[in-house]
Motif scaffolding. Structure first.
Motif, PDB file in Angstrom:
ATOM      1  N   GLU A 321      -6.013   7.124  -3.652  1.00 47.62           N
ATOM      2  CA  GLU A 321      -5.293   6.714  -2.433  1.00 47.62           C
ATOM      3  C   GLU A 321      -6.216   6.785  -1.222  1.00 47.62           C
ATOM      4  OE1 GLU A 321      -1.818   9.116  -2.083  1.00 47.62           O
ATOM      5  OE2 GLU A 321      -0.779   8.173  -3.776  1.00 47.62           O
ATOM      6  N   GLU A 322      -7.001   7.863  -1.132  1.00 50.24           N
ATOM      7  CA  GLU A 322      -7.956   7.994  -0.026  1.00 50.24           C
ATOM      8  C   GLU A 322      -9.032   6.921  -0.102  1.00 50.24           C
ATOM      9  OE1 GLU A 322      -7.669  10.012   2.516  1.00 50.24           O
ATOM     10  OE2 GLU A 322      -5.867  10.979   1.715  1.00 50.24           O
ATOM     11  N   ILE A 323      -9.531   6.662  -1.307  1.00 49.02           N
ATOM     12  CA  ILE A 323     -10.593   5.668  -1.488  1.00 49.02           C
ATOM     13  C   ILE A 323     -10.107   4.275  -1.108  1.00 49.02           C
ATOM     14  CG2 ILE A 323     -11.976   4.458  -3.234  1.00 49.02           C
ATOM     15  CD1 ILE A 323     -12.226   7.158  -4.697  1.00 49.02           C
ATOM     16  N   GLU A 324      -8.923   3.917  -1.591  1.00 49.56           N
ATOM     17  CA  GLU A 324      -8.394   2.574  -1.340  1.00 49.56           C
ATOM     18  C   GLU A 324      -8.193   2.325   0.154  1.00 49.56           C
ATOM     19  OE1 GLU A 324      -5.166  -0.421  -3.437  1.00 49.56           O
ATOM     20  OE2 GLU A 324      -4.970   1.762  -3.711  1.00 49.56           O
ATOM     21  N   ASP A 325      -7.616   3.289   0.852  1.00 46.72           N
ATOM     22  CA  ASP A 325      -7.424   3.141   2.300  1.00 46.72           C
ATOM     23  C   ASP A 325      -8.760   3.076   3.028  1.00 46.72           C
ATOM     24  OD1 ASP A 325      -4.700   3.185   1.950  1.00 46.72           O
ATOM     25  OD2 ASP A 325      -4.471   5.314   2.455  1.00 46.72           O
ATOM     26  N   PHE A 326      -9.688   3.934   2.618  1.00 46.42           N
ATOM     27  CA  PHE A 326     -11.001   3.979   3.268  1.00 46.42           C
ATOM     28  C   PHE A 326     -11.761   2.675   3.044  1.00 46.42           C
ATOM     29  CE2 PHE A 326     -15.419   5.301   3.829  1.00 46.42           C
ATOM     30  CZ  PHE A 326     -15.330   6.118   4.957  1.00 46.42           C
ATOM     31  N   ALA A 327     -11.692   2.149   1.838  1.00 48.75           N
ATOM     32  CA  ALA A 327     -12.393   0.899   1.519  1.00 48.75           C
ATOM     33  C   ALA A 327     -11.840  -0.253   2.343  1.00 48.75           C
ATOM     34  CB  ALA A 327     -12.271   0.605   0.025  1.00 48.75           C
ATOM     35  N   LYS A 328     -10.529  -0.276   2.504  1.00 49.99           N
ATOM     36  CA  LYS A 328      -9.897  -1.338   3.290  1.00 49.99           C
ATOM     37  C   LYS A 328     -10.326  -1.256   4.750  1.00 49.99           C
ATOM     38  CE  LYS A 328      -5.704  -2.009   2.101  1.00 49.99           C
ATOM     39  NZ  LYS A 328      -4.238  -1.812   1.928  1.00 49.99           N
ATOM     40  N   ASP A 329     -10.437  -0.049   5.263  1.00 49.11           N
ATOM     41  CA  ASP A 329     -10.808   0.135   6.672  1.00 49.11           C
ATOM     42  C   ASP A 329     -12.271  -0.181   6.940  1.00 49.11           C
ATOM     43  OD1 ASP A 329      -8.235   0.933   7.202  1.00 49.11           O
ATOM     44  OD2 ASP A 329      -8.681   3.083   7.109  1.00 49.11           O
ATOM     45  N   HIS A 330     -13.137  -0.052   5.915  1.00 52.25           N
ATOM     46  CA  HIS A 330     -14.576  -0.192   6.153  1.00 52.25           C
ATOM     47  C   HIS A 330     -15.220  -1.323   5.365  1.00 52.25           C
ATOM     48  CE1 HIS A 330     -13.693   3.976   7.417  1.00 52.25           C
ATOM     49  NE2 HIS A 330     -14.636   3.765   8.310  1.00 52.25           N
ATOM     50  N   GLY A 331     -14.418  -2.213   4.811  1.00 52.33           N
ATOM     51  CA  GLY A 331     -14.954  -3.405   4.154  1.00 52.33           C
ATOM     52  C   GLY A 331     -15.736  -3.120   2.889  1.00 52.33           C
ATOM     53  N   LEU A 332     -15.338  -2.099   2.147  1.00 54.64           N
ATOM     54  CA  LEU A 332     -15.993  -1.797   0.873  1.00 54.64           C
ATOM     55  C   LEU A 332     -15.297  -2.555  -0.255  1.00 54.64           C
ATOM     56  CD1 LEU A 332     -16.398   2.045   1.445  1.00 54.64           C
ATOM     57  CD2 LEU A 332     -18.226   0.338   1.492  1.00 54.64           C
ATOM     58  N   ALA A 333     -16.058  -2.923  -1.268  1.00 50.70           N
ATOM     59  CA  ALA A 333     -15.578  -3.857  -2.297  1.00 50.70           C
ATOM     60  C   ALA A 333     -14.738  -3.161  -3.367  1.00 50.70           C
ATOM     61  CB  ALA A 333     -16.771  -4.565  -2.944  1.00 50.70           C
ATOM     62  N   TYR A 334     -13.612  -2.569  -2.955  1.00 50.67           N
ATOM     63  CA  TYR A 334     -12.732  -1.917  -3.925  1.00 50.67           C
ATOM     64  C   TYR A 334     -11.955  -2.976  -4.700  1.00 50.67           C
ATOM     65  CZ  TYR A 334      -9.025   0.923  -5.939  1.00 50.67           C
ATOM     66  OH  TYR A 334      -8.167   1.522  -6.813  1.00 50.67           O
ATOM     67  N   LYS A 335     -11.963  -2.870  -6.039  1.00 58.15           N
ATOM     68  CA  LYS A 335     -11.308  -3.860  -6.896  1.00 58.15           C
ATOM     69  C   LYS A 335     -10.360  -3.150  -7.867  1.00 58.15           C
ATOM     70  CE  LYS A 335     -15.374  -5.110  -8.371  1.00 58.15           C
ATOM     71  NZ  LYS A 335     -16.266  -4.373  -7.452  1.00 58.15           N
ATOM     72  N   ARG A 336      -9.209  -3.788  -8.096  1.00 58.68           N
ATOM     73  CA  ARG A 336      -8.210  -3.207  -8.991  1.00 58.68           C
ATOM     74  C   ARG A 336      -7.463  -4.338  -9.694  1.00 58.68           C
ATOM     75  NH1 ARG A 336      -4.301   1.652  -6.828  1.00 58.68           N
ATOM     76  NH2 ARG A 336      -3.478   2.382  -8.851  1.00 58.68           N
ATOM     77  N   PHE A 337      -7.478  -4.333 -11.021  1.00 56.53           N
ATOM     78  CA  PHE A 337      -6.875  -5.417 -11.789  1.00 56.53           C
ATOM     79  C   PHE A 337      -5.856  -4.872 -12.798  1.00 56.53           C
ATOM     80  CE2 PHE A 337     -11.467  -6.557 -11.245  1.00 56.53           C
ATOM     81  CZ  PHE A 337     -11.284  -7.499 -10.230  1.00 56.53           C
ATOM     82  N   PRO A 338      -4.855  -5.670 -13.144  1.00 55.03           N
ATOM     83  CA  PRO A 338      -3.995  -5.305 -14.280  1.00 55.03           C
ATOM     84  C   PRO A 338      -4.833  -5.258 -15.556  1.00 55.03           C
ATOM     85  CG  PRO A 338      -2.998  -7.053 -12.961  1.00 55.03           C
ATOM     86  CD  PRO A 338      -4.410  -6.909 -12.482  1.00 55.03           C
TER      87      PRO A 338
END
Length: 363
Positions: A321-338
């Protein structure tokens, strides 16, 4: 060989320090010690594996019971890896390194080798994920081509048509070929990048494997009147089921066309900072339920594991949860797929590599 070096970026270093601070605070706010649940599994899972074995041999006259018990042993082999071996390698189960070392050595009794696997996982895969020549998890087997910028040759040009026949043999390759090559083949990543292996470890590897085949096949035949055909057939199905189950969990996390396979420059430099590299080469899975969290060892949250391997998977839900929010705020390439989308993407990667799509795009 000169080790790869990550791009030095002071801004990214500050970003990771900021993220680490957020994650540490989040985990410290969790009052209970969740690792106790893994410690319980460290007793229960091996006992179930052993229990299935004895249930099989003492009911050998019922062939279907014998076969089914061995198949379930294959499933629990993978669960032991996901929940225990993987965490023990990172010293995440117990505070005592000695106790983690003991758990790690369960691997030796179920057909693998703890010494070489820890080298692969810690000093190779975690150090340089998806970097050809350094990450053993993408080391080329000859039949299948994982790295996009290596040109497909021979049967690799048809890999997207036959890969489903090869993958069920994954653990056979591991037991009979991969372990031995990593111990003795000087052209393999392990020996080229990490130097010689002590003779005692080579002797232990061979001894443990002989013991594994002794109790899996010889004991049932010699002491429980199991026919050679039944003993070999049940063991074969055990390893097939384990291979399919293991790859079902592991394949969707790194070798996808959406993830980078960074190339080293002439100075052995990588194009990303360490922080961005982890995001570029790793993805998460969208599935997040009791089964994934408690049975599959939270492998759905793999980015968290690569960024914070010092925490056990019991904390990955909050960390992600912390990583996903942080990535969104700082333009990091967080990826999540079914999950099934990710598996389809892996098939697409094999097809693209077979068709030399990288070279077509380059031209």
């Amino acid at each position: 060989m000169e080790k790869p070096s990550y791009l030095k970026d002071s801004d990214d270093a500050k970003l990771f320090n900021e993220l680490r601070k957020k994650v540490n605070q989040r985990v410290e706010a969790i009052s209970e010690n969740r690792d106790i649940y893994i410690q319980i599994k460290a007793v229960i899972l091996p006992l179930i594996y052993v229990g299935l074995y004895f249930f099989a041999v003492f009911n050998a006259e019922k062939h279907w019971v014998y076969i089914l018990s061995f198949v379930f042993m294959g499933i629990f082999l993978v669960l032991i890896y996901l929940n225990l071996i993987h965490e023990a390698a990172h010293n995440n189960i117990y505070k005592s390194k000695r106790l983690n070392w003991i758990v790690l050595h369960i691997f030796d009794f179920i057909g693998a080798n703890s010494y070489i696997w820890k080298k692969r996982h810690i000093a190779s895969h975690h150090a340089y994920p998806n970097v050809d020549g350094w990450d053993t998890d993408i080391e080329q087997s000859g039949l299948l081509l994982i790295v996009p910028w290596i040109k497909a040759k021979g049967v690799q040009k048809y890999q997207h048509k036959f890969f489903f026949l090869v993958y069920p043999l994954y653990l056979f390759n591991w037991m009979f070929i991969r372990d031995f090559r990593d111990f003795f083949d000087k052209e393999r990543v392990i020996l080229k990048t990490q130097g010689r292996i002590p003779v005692i470890e080579k002797l232990k590897m061979v001894s443990y494997k002989l013991f594994y085949f002794f109790y899996q096949i010889v004991v049932p035949v010699m002491f429980f009147k199991v026919s050679i055909g039944l003993a070999l057939g049940a063991w074969f199905l055990q390893v097939i089921s384990a291979s399919i189950f293991a790859l079902f969990v592991l394949l969707p996390l790194h070798p996808l066309p959406d993830n980078a396979f960074p190339r080293l420059n002439k100075d052995s430099g990588l194009p990303f900072s360490w922080l961005r590299h982890q995001f570029e080469v790793t993805n998460d899975l969208k599935e997040n339920n009791w089964f994934v969290r408690n049975v599959l060892g939270n492998f759905n949250f793999h980015v968290a594991h690569h960024l914070f391997p010092n925490y056990s998977y019991m904390y990955y839900n909050e960390i992600t949860e912390e990583i996903e929010d942080f990535a969104k705020d700082h333009g990091l390439a967080y990826k999540r797929f079914p999950l099934f989308n990710a598996l389809a993407k892996h098939r697409d990667l094999l097809r693209q590599n077979a068709n030399n799509a990288y070279y077509i795009l380059e031209e």
